[in-house]
Design an enzyme around this catalytic site. Structure first.
Site, PDB file in Angstrom:
ATOM      1  NE  ARG A 562      -3.370 -42.232  -7.612  1.00 44.89           N
ATOM      2  CZ  ARG A 562      -4.127 -41.518  -8.447  1.00 44.89           C
ATOM      3  NH1 ARG A 562      -3.603 -40.993  -9.544  1.00 44.89           N
ATOM      4  NH2 ARG A 562      -5.412 -41.332  -8.191  1.00 44.89           N
ATOM      5  CG  HIS A 563      -5.740 -46.782  -4.838  1.00 45.62           C
ATOM      6  ND1 HIS A 563      -6.625 -46.589  -5.868  1.00 45.62           N
ATOM      7  CD2 HIS A 563      -5.576 -45.581  -4.247  1.00 45.62           C
ATOM      8  CE1 HIS A 563      -6.998 -45.320  -5.884  1.00 45.62           C
ATOM      9  NE2 HIS A 563      -6.367 -44.680  -4.908  1.00 45.62           N
ATOM     10  CG  ASN A 569      -9.504 -43.592  -8.787  1.00 44.49           C
ATOM     11  OD1 ASN A 569      -8.773 -44.540  -8.509  1.00 44.49           O
ATOM     12  ND2 ASN A 569      -9.419 -42.434  -8.158  1.00 44.49           N
ATOM     13  NE  ARG A 614      -8.905 -44.609  -2.708  1.00 47.39           N
ATOM     14  CZ  ARG A 614      -9.459 -43.954  -1.697  1.00 47.39           C
ATOM     15  NH1 ARG A 614     -10.358 -44.555  -0.919  1.00 47.39           N
ATOM     16  NH2 ARG A 614      -9.103 -42.705  -1.436  1.00 47.39           N
ATOM     17  CD  GLU A 635      -5.352 -39.084  -1.417  1.00 43.45           C
ATOM     18  OE1 GLU A 635      -4.368 -38.755  -0.702  1.00 43.45           O
ATOM     19  OE2 GLU A 635      -5.313 -39.068  -2.651  1.00 43.45           O
ATOM     20  CG  HIS A 701      -4.657 -43.183  -0.915  1.00 45.41           C
ATOM     21  ND1 HIS A 701      -5.840 -43.739  -1.317  1.00 45.41           N
ATOM     22  CD2 HIS A 701      -4.284 -43.846   0.211  1.00 45.41           C
ATOM     23  CE1 HIS A 701      -6.189 -44.689  -0.464  1.00 45.41           C
ATOM     24  NE2 HIS A 701      -5.259 -44.773   0.474  1.00 45.41           N
TER      25      HIS A 701
END
Ligand code: F6P
Length: 749
Positions: A562-563, A569, A614, A635, A701
């Site tokens: 994931r980023h 977040n 991201r 995402e 994502h």
């Protein structure tokens, strides 16, 4: 319209429009209002809120006040859109805990009033008095008139503090080869990266079973060994077929719906049990089609053969299985086949053909995994597994001689058993059976074709390999991994036996020239080769050919991550296109060091990201590898819920929240996507990952990586939305000749 800010004599910033002549007062258009409060001291427990009239909150109850969000260490923000022809908006700031209303301190002074886009009265500090203590905070209020288009384009930028994106406009493919100077917190110098140090165990259900012989994952025989009923009725001598196929399947209870109990307007009916039918009868008597439309009540079509609705709850499982749990093209193709195709086309048997050690079982396992992931109910039937159960694991090369009638008969019998199982499974709703055996004579294939008549369509998949090195490698793997040699302690003895088994097969081998077939010639290495197709048509066979053209067994790693943590977040907001948090930026540097170290000798590796900031920013510090942006890696689109927290969705859209909770796989966000939609759009990514021969780092994502990971780990569709996919962790998938293996590296908490 005021866009800038200025300071008054007291040093208080306020909107320039206030000083002019009410230039916002233009026909009451749609307003984008941004309220900000500067506050260094608030510790996160007491949070600035805003409350007031419609259309802001519509209540002066402090409990209902909207909480401002922390935009930076010293700034809190709340922005919203006021519809055209809006009412006068009056509001006040207050300080209170995030949840609950006490203690609550409301700002001193009159209401703040925004009328037709213009702020009335002076723009003043917010003054809060709590007993003896007085707090003063600077306030910034901006109200811009925006068109709906501007609004859509700019809201994300506003969310990011009006800071223009640092990544927009970069090409889809880029490479930054210059070393990054003075990287803070994460430069190669400051980050000691010992790969082993970061290794963490993979969850037990994941793809860490690469050393398991692929055939062992095939379907387990259902019949404890009795003789194959169908096989005994088949005469090989005159290659004729007994017309009465013995009824080998137990009757299955079938329920016929009672139309008198139809639910008005829905087409749904109650059902009652009326007797037992064989699966074949059952299929013929039920032509109703259940199309899985996702969450909600099933919409049931009318039976074409009667005026009643044909649907029953017990039958649902079987009928539903004919429909893949899939979206888009896969579902459309399945519906078309159901409605238009001949009956046997609803079930497809891919019958492998080839000498031993030609990679049939691995091809079968890979194809099974791919089709399952797309949503087709697929099973791998390995005849070797049946043979071992019926005749034991130890059979020397003589058992496989073409001139050993007992051996030939025994092998044909277990093939018929496996085929019977496969057909029975199809009649219970199975869609694609992968029938894995040598099937190397025309006689054997004729037997299978006779058994398939009226039950399923057969496509032969022949794997031919002339590369002596690959055959040699496969033989060695076979001795090491196949249960046939698990009790042979002497490798050389096993090797010799397998070589003479191979000779025996070669003597009687007849290449496929009949029926529908796909021939893969020298394709396993991924270095060209040839593929021949004959009499192949339809959606699924087409997809299968496309997959086979692209897959190969060359070992290489695929790194999934994931980023780094994003600002959304941190605020528990979903979707959006936010920048990285400080922690996320550190991860991007750690990841770059990791990639540099892990792939230092891999010249052809590439970095894939989504088109969202991201992931692009997470890839930013990585140098020396081409970076490719894929829209398909974006995402899951959370539609109207984009930018909300789960808490807000639950509060404001409880039905949506509950529907998603009930069926996260199929639930589609209004104007957004479901997990099934995501899987569908990821298919080209999977095909390209299969086709690549060099390592790939995929930075994407949570939802997308769940779907990609499920493919490699062969996890069922229904589990996908719930797979754990932690931040700051790299999942390394090692693709190889023995299947897929996994390692995990956790670079940060
Ligand atoms: O919260 C991070 C995130 O990537 C969201 O942007 C996305 O909507 C979500 O995860 C997907 O996870 P889930 O399907 O569990 O909501």
């Amino acid at each position: 319209m005021g866009t800038g800010t200025s300071k008054d004599a007291d040093g208080v910033a306020h909107d320039e429009s206030d000083d002019r002549d009410g230039s916002l007062d233009q026909a009451g258009g749609q307003l984008y209002v941004s309220l900000k409060m500067e506050n260094y001291k608030l510790n996160g427990k007491i949070i600035p809120h805003v409350y007031g009239s419609v259309p802001l909150v519509g209540s002066w109850d402090p409990c209902k006040a909207l909480s401002m969000e922390r935009e930076s260490a010293s700034m809190w923000e709340l922005s919203f859109v006021v519809p055209p022809n809006h009412e006068t908006l009056d509001f006040k700031f207050l300080l209170k805990p995030k949840y609950g209303s006490a203690p609550c301190v409301i700002e001193e002074g009159a209401h703040r009033v925004l009328s037709r886009g213009a702020l009335q009265g002076e723009s003043r500090l917010a003054v809060f008095r709590n007993g003896e203590e007085t707090l003063e905070h600077k306030i910034f209020i901006k109200a811009d008139q925006v068109s709906p288009f501007d609004l859509a384009a700019s809201w994300r930028a506003y969310q990011e503090n009006l800071r223009p994106s640092t990544v927009r406009g970069i090409p889809d493919v880029s490479i930054n080869s210059a070393p990054i100077a003075g990287a803070e917190n994460g430069s190669s110098a400051s980050l000691e990266l010992d790969l082993e140090h970061y290794l963490v165990p993979a969850p037990s259900t994941s793809a860490n079973s690469g050393m398991v012989y692929a055939a062992n994952n095939a379907e387990n025989p259902r019949f404890t060994i009795t003789d194959a009923a169908w096989y005994n009725s088949y005469s090989f001598k005159d290659a004729s077929i007994s017309s009465d196929r013995p009824p080998t399947y137990k009757g299955i209870e079938v329920v016929i719906p009672d139309p008198s109990k139809a639910y008005p307007g829905t087409g749904m009916v109650d059902s009652k049990s009326v007797g037992t039918f064989s699966p074949l009868q059952r299929q013929d008597s039920h032509r109703g089609l259940f199309v899985d439309r996702g969450v909600g009540s099933p919409r049931l079509p009318k039976s074409p053969s009667s005026s009643t609705f044909t649907f029953d709850l017990k039958h649902e499982a079987a009928t539903k299985n004919l429909m893949p749990a899939a979206a888009g093209a896969v579902a459309a193709a399945a519906v078309a086949d159901q409605m238009l195709g001949p009956k046997e086309d609803k079930h497809l048997a891919i019958v492998l053909v080839g000498l031993p050690a030609r990679g049939k079982t691995f091809t079968a396992a890979k194809l099974t995994r791919y089709l399952r992931w797309l949503g087709h109910n697929t099973k791998h039937f390995n005849v070797g597994k049946y043979r071992r159960i019926k005749h034991g694991t130890i059979q020397n090369a003589d058992f496989f001689r073409g001139d050993n009638p007992e051996g030939v008969e025994a092998r044909n019998e277990v093939a018929a058993l496996a085929m019977e199982d496969m057909i029975a499974w199809m009649q219970e709703g199975g869609q694609v059976g992968i029938f894995d055996a040598t099937n190397s004579t025309r006689e054997r294939r004729n037997m299978l074709m006779k058994m398939a008549e009226g039950n399923c369509k057969i496509i032969f998949l022949e794997t031919l390999c002339n590369d002596k090195r690959i055959i040699e490698r496969n033989i060695r793997l076979k001795i090491q991994q196949s249960p046939d040699y698990s009790e042979q302690p002497d490798f050389e003895a096993g090797y010799e036996d397998f070589k003479s088994r191979l000779d025996n097969y070669e003597k009687v081998y007849e290449p496929v020239e009949e029926g529908s077939y796909i021939k893969m010639i020298d394709m396993v290495s991924g270095n060209g080769g040839q593929i021949q197709v004959n009499n192949i048509s339809g959606y699924l066979p087409g997809r299968i050919v496309f997959f086979l053209v692209n897959m190969h067994l060359t070992p290489r790693p695929i790194l999934l991550t994931r980023h780094g943590e994003s600002r959304y977040n941190v605020r528990s907001r979903i979707g959006g296109d936010s920048l990285l948090s400080d922690t996320g930026e550190i991860y991007s540097k750690k990841l770059s060091n990791f990639v540099e170290k892990r792939l230092k000798s891999e010249k052809a590796a590439s970095i894939w990201t989504s088109t969202l900031q991201r992931t692009i920013l997470t890839a930013g510090p990585i140098v020396g590898f081409p970076k490719i942006q894929w829209r398909a890696l974006d995402e899951i689109n959370s539609g109207v819920c984009d930018g909300m927290t789960y808490e807000e969705i639950k509060r404001n859209m409880p039905e949506e929240y509950e529907s998603r909770k009930k069926d996260k796989l199929r639930y589609r966000y209004p104007r957004g996507e479901s997990y099934l939609d995501v899987i569908q759009r990821l298919e080209p990514v999977i095909i390209e990952l299969e086709r690549q021969r060099a390592p790939v780092v995929v930075i994407s994502h949570q939802a997308v990586l769940r779907a990609l990971y499920a493919y490699f780990a062969d996890r069922p569709l229904k589990e996908i939305p719930h797979i754990e996919m932690p931040l700051h962790t790299i999942i390394e998938i090692q693709m190889g000749v023995t299947g897929v293996q996994e390692k995990r590296y956790k670079l940060m908490d």
